[in-house]
Design a protein around this motif. Structure first.
Motif, PDB file in Angstrom:
ATOM      1  N   GLN A  46       0.753  -1.271   0.255  1.00  0.00           N
ATOM      2  CA  GLN A  46      -0.056   0.008  -0.004  1.00  0.00           C
ATOM      3  C   GLN A  46       0.870   1.176   0.067  1.00  0.00           C
ATOM      4  OE1 GLN A  46      -2.489  -1.708   3.187  1.00  0.00           O
ATOM      5  NE2 GLN A  46      -4.072  -0.499   2.224  1.00  0.00           N
ATOM      6  N   HIS A  83       0.442  -9.298   4.669  1.00  0.00           N
ATOM      7  CA  HIS A  83      -0.389  -8.303   4.508  1.00  0.00           C
ATOM      8  C   HIS A  83      -1.136  -8.392   3.188  1.00  0.00           C
ATOM      9  CE1 HIS A  83      -2.047  -4.628   6.494  1.00  0.00           C
ATOM     10  NE2 HIS A  83      -2.849  -4.883   5.339  1.00  0.00           N
ATOM     11  N   PHE A  84      -1.741  -9.554   2.686  1.00  0.00           N
ATOM     12  CA  PHE A  84      -2.630  -9.696   1.615  1.00  0.00           C
ATOM     13  C   PHE A  84      -1.943  -9.855   0.128  1.00  0.00           C
ATOM     14  CE2 PHE A  84      -5.949  -6.296   3.559  1.00  0.00           C
ATOM     15  CZ  PHE A  84      -6.626  -7.479   4.481  1.00  0.00           C
ATOM     16  N   ASN A 100      -2.203 -10.723   8.509  1.00  0.00           N
ATOM     17  CA  ASN A 100      -3.157  -9.681   8.595  1.00  0.00           C
ATOM     18  C   ASN A 100      -4.588 -10.081   8.264  1.00  0.00           C
ATOM     19  OD1 ASN A 100      -3.958  -6.639   9.029  1.00  0.00           O
ATOM     20  ND2 ASN A 100      -4.585  -6.905   7.030  1.00  0.00           N
ATOM     21  N   GLU A 101      -5.547  -9.815   9.079  1.00  0.00           N
ATOM     22  CA  GLU A 101      -6.888 -10.231   8.670  1.00  0.00           C
ATOM     23  C   GLU A 101      -7.153 -11.329   7.779  1.00  0.00           C
ATOM     24  OE1 GLU A 101      -8.898  -6.630   7.482  1.00  0.00           O
ATOM     25  OE2 GLU A 101      -8.298  -5.205   9.135  1.00  0.00           O
ATOM     26  N   ASN A 119      -9.223  -8.583  12.489  1.00  0.00           N
ATOM     27  CA  ASN A 119     -10.149  -7.611  12.148  1.00  0.00           C
ATOM     28  C   ASN A 119     -11.416  -8.067  12.717  1.00  0.00           C
ATOM     29  OD1 ASN A 119     -12.298  -5.993  11.675  1.00  0.00           O
ATOM     30  ND2 ASN A 119     -11.666  -5.763   9.505  1.00  0.00           N
ATOM     31  N   ASN A 126      -7.461  -5.288  14.755  1.00  0.00           N
ATOM     32  CA  ASN A 126      -7.980  -4.346  13.867  1.00  0.00           C
ATOM     33  C   ASN A 126      -9.427  -4.231  14.122  1.00  0.00           C
ATOM     34  OD1 ASN A 126      -5.351  -4.674  12.988  1.00  0.00           O
ATOM     35  ND2 ASN A 126      -6.051  -5.351  10.796  1.00  0.00           N
ATOM     36  N   TYR A 128     -12.737  -1.588  12.889  1.00  0.00           N
ATOM     37  CA  TYR A 128     -13.354  -0.438  11.946  1.00  0.00           C
ATOM     38  C   TYR A 128     -14.925  -0.233  12.338  1.00  0.00           C
ATOM     39  CZ  TYR A 128      -9.117  -0.179   9.425  1.00  0.00           C
ATOM     40  OH  TYR A 128      -7.674  -0.266   8.954  1.00  0.00           O
ATOM     41  N   TRP A 147     -18.457   3.402   5.695  1.00  0.00           N
ATOM     42  CA  TRP A 147     -18.385   2.483   6.873  1.00  0.00           C
ATOM     43  C   TRP A 147     -18.827   3.132   8.234  1.00  0.00           C
ATOM     44  CZ3 TRP A 147     -12.732   0.147   6.883  1.00  0.00           C
ATOM     45  CH2 TRP A 147     -12.521  -0.641   5.540  1.00  0.00           C
ATOM     46  N   GLU A 201      -5.008  -1.590  14.133  1.00  0.00           N
ATOM     47  CA  GLU A 201      -5.318  -0.819  13.080  1.00  0.00           C
ATOM     48  C   GLU A 201      -6.664  -0.239  13.615  1.00  0.00           C
ATOM     49  OE1 GLU A 201      -6.104  -1.979   9.137  1.00  0.00           O
ATOM     50  OE2 GLU A 201      -4.369  -3.369   9.162  1.00  0.00           O
ATOM     51  N   TRP A 261      -4.804   3.587  11.636  1.00  0.00           N
ATOM     52  CA  TRP A 261      -4.533   3.400  10.246  1.00  0.00           C
ATOM     53  C   TRP A 261      -5.047   4.592   9.447  1.00  0.00           C
ATOM     54  CZ3 TRP A 261      -2.460  -0.370   7.473  1.00  0.00           C
ATOM     55  CH2 TRP A 261      -2.523  -0.533   6.050  1.00  0.00           C
ATOM     56  N   GLU A 271      -5.439   2.017  -1.403  1.00  0.00           N
ATOM     57  CA  GLU A 271      -6.428   1.187  -0.630  1.00  0.00           C
ATOM     58  C   GLU A 271      -7.054   0.173  -1.599  1.00  0.00           C
ATOM     59  OE1 GLU A 271      -7.028   1.519   2.382  1.00  0.00           O
ATOM     60  OE2 GLU A 271      -8.704   0.077   2.071  1.00  0.00           O
ATOM     61  N   TRP A 272      -6.035  -0.689  -1.827  1.00  0.00           N
ATOM     62  CA  TRP A 272      -6.487  -1.942  -2.600  1.00  0.00           C
ATOM     63  C   TRP A 272      -7.338  -1.742  -3.925  1.00  0.00           C
ATOM     64  CZ3 TRP A 272      -3.211  -5.020  -0.932  1.00  0.00           C
ATOM     65  CH2 TRP A 272      -2.357  -4.893   0.405  1.00  0.00           C
ATOM     66  N   PHE A 313      -7.210   7.520   4.160  1.00  0.00           N
ATOM     67  CA  PHE A 313      -7.117   7.262   5.456  1.00  0.00           C
ATOM     68  C   PHE A 313      -5.879   7.594   6.230  1.00  0.00           C
ATOM     69  CE2 PHE A 313      -9.856   3.680   3.958  1.00  0.00           C
ATOM     70  CZ  PHE A 313     -10.560   3.356   5.091  1.00  0.00           C
TER      71      PHE A 313
HETATM   72  C1  BGC Z   1      -6.603  -3.501   6.051  1.00  0.00           C
HETATM   73  C2  BGC Z   1      -5.826  -2.551   5.370  1.00  0.00           C
HETATM   74  C3  BGC Z   1      -6.789  -1.277   4.528  1.00  0.00           C
HETATM   75  C4  BGC Z   1      -7.644  -0.952   5.957  1.00  0.00           C
HETATM   76  C5  BGC Z   1      -8.788   0.003   5.367  1.00  0.00           C
HETATM   77  C6  BGC Z   1      -7.831  -3.141   6.698  1.00  0.00           C
HETATM   78  O1  BGC Z   1      -8.801  -4.158   6.587  1.00  0.00           O
HETATM   79  O2  BGC Z   1      -5.806  -4.252   6.833  1.00  0.00           O
HETATM   80  O3  BGC Z   1      -4.924  -2.896   4.512  1.00  0.00           O
HETATM   81  O4  BGC Z   1      -6.005  -0.130   4.185  1.00  0.00           O
HETATM   82  O5  BGC Z   1      -8.463  -1.822   6.379  1.00  0.00           O
HETATM   83  O6  BGC Z   1      -9.604  -0.555   4.391  1.00  0.00           O
END
Ligand code: BGC
Length: 403
Positions: free
Chosen positions: A25, A116-117, A160-161, A217, A258, A260, A292, A317, A355, A362-363, A371
């Motif tokens: 990223q 991480h992905f 990660n996640e 997460n 993590n 959110y 979100w 995160e 984060w 962002e993927w 962010f």
């Molecule tokens: C991920 C991050 C991502 C963030 C915001 C998380 O789920 O680990 O890589 O950027 O969320 O979407």
């Protein structure tokens, strides 16, 4: 929660404060990875140079230090270190050693993620985490990194996640390898848990002092409805975070959380355990620019649930996309107030990593979401701390918030 209005809330001595990131990223030009391949095929938004953090890490860590952070989370990109099967790139290993040395020089405790992905393309071509016989490659990579970076890493995060990865790549078919199979999702999920456990056992055997966790997460979940009964429902339940946490909890020195948002609605009451009346009372406090929800109390709810596994928790995160920066400061304060509440009720939370340090890739959403505590001009690569970065910096400096 007690009425905290305008109260100064102190965090425990030695609390870690900082920001989190992931190699693909921020680094740029991750050319040996599976993501890069699919980006070049036009299937997903290109990451290109990203934040050019690969070349600018010194500047970025100096910035974090200037903002009074005392910890930072990065990931080591496996595709750089082992671009071809069995061929370690010594130059790239040296690069990461320099990155870690730089974190040390800036008094930033390091959190380092191994997956991480993104994956090396060669590993993805072999079937990645879908295949049991491939897991040895990831485990070897972890061993190699632990050996090469001995004494330089404060906290390792194997993964990660796992759930996000398995669902996005194998159920929703949105991320590489774009598959849509619940069985494959489950296999990947199981294999990730197995890999974590193996890595933990091997590395702890070799380096007893090493600290190993995983970043999971956990959304706040409030579901009501009948318990899952059918075969597919039960398979789905196996994809729950609880299932994963149960599988790995014996092999954790700390838990990377993590957090959110909130998920609420119909589902199995076995997962959420909330009844219909209660669920109506659950309200969110806002939403990010791409939808979100904000549910700060959730960080408290999930931390409290984690109390039963008796591990120190680091928030690895938490953050929001907020291009105009008119919500991030409140977001940070509200979440930290609830983290403080959890601590005051005996939950062992020892750090908070926002984060992210700066806007980044962002993927599949590309560069639209913002962010960052710092804005990035992707033409010039100039970083500009937002107002919320200053607020967060003051929190880090004072080790306290004024709610
Ligand atoms: C991920 C991050 C991502 C963030 C915001 C998380 O789920 O680990 O890589 O950027 O969320 O979407």
């Amino acid at each position: 929660m007690k009425n905290n209005k305008h109260k100064k809330l102190k965090f425990p001595k030695g609390f870690l404060w900082g920001a989190a990131s992931a190699a693909h990223q921020v680094e740029g030009n991750n050319i040996h990875s599976d993501w890069w391949h699919w980006e070049k095929c036009g299937r997903i938004t290109p990451s290109g140079e990203a934040c050019d953090h690969y070349n600018r890490f010194e500047e970025d860590f100096a910035l974090a230090k200037k903002m009074y952070h005392n910890a930072h989370r990065i990931s080591i990109e496996w595709a750089r270190v082992e671009p071809k099967e069995g061929k370690w790139d010594e130059k790239e290993i040296e690069h990461y050693r320099q990155v870690l040395e730089s974190l040390k020089r800036n008094n930033l405790k390091s959190f380092v993620t191994l997956f991480h992905f993104t994956l090396p393309k060669w590993f993805a071509d072999k079937g990645g985490f879908e295949k049991n016989k491939n897991l040895k490659y990831f485990i070897q990579f972890a061993e190699k990194m632990a050996q090469e970076c001995e004494g330089l890493v404060d906290f390792w995060l194997t993964l990660n996640e796992p759930k996000t990865y398995a669902l996005a790549g194998y159920t929703a078919g949105m991320w590489p390898p774009f598959k849509k199979s619940l069985f494959k999702t489950y296999k990947v999920y199981k294999h990730l848990a197995f890999s974590h456990n193996q890595i933990y056992k091997i590395l702890k055997g070799k380096y007893p002092k090493i600290k190993i966790g995983a970043a999971i997460n956990l959304p706040a979940i409030h579901f009501f409805g009948k318990p899952f009964k059918s075969f597919f429902e039960q398979l789905f339940a196996k994809l729950s975070n609880e299932y994963f946490v149960n599988k790995i909890k014996q092999n954790l020195d700390f838990f990377g959380l993590n957090y959110y948002f909130l998920i609420k609605g119909l589902g199995s009451h076995k997962i959420g355990g909330t009844d219909e009346k209660e669920i109506k009372k659950i309200v969110v406090t806002g939403a990010s620019d791409f939808g979100w929800n904000f549910y700060p109390q959730g960080i408290y709810e999930v931390s409290k649930k984690l109390k039963k596994i008796h591990k120190p928790i680091y928030i690895t995160e938490n953050g929001t996309s907020d291009p105009n920066n008119d919500k991030r400061s409140r977001f940070i304060l509200d979440h930290l107030e609830w983290v403080h509440q959890a601590i005051s009720e005996g939950v062992d939370v020892r750090g908070y990593l926002h984060w992210s340090l700066m806007d980044n890739y962002e993927w599949t959403f590309g560069y639209e979401p913002k962010f960052g505590l710092c804005a990035v001009d992707f033409e010039t690569q100039k970083r500009t701390p937002r107002k919320s970065a200053k607020l967060f910096g003051k929190i880090c400096k004072d080790n306290s918030i004024t709610a």
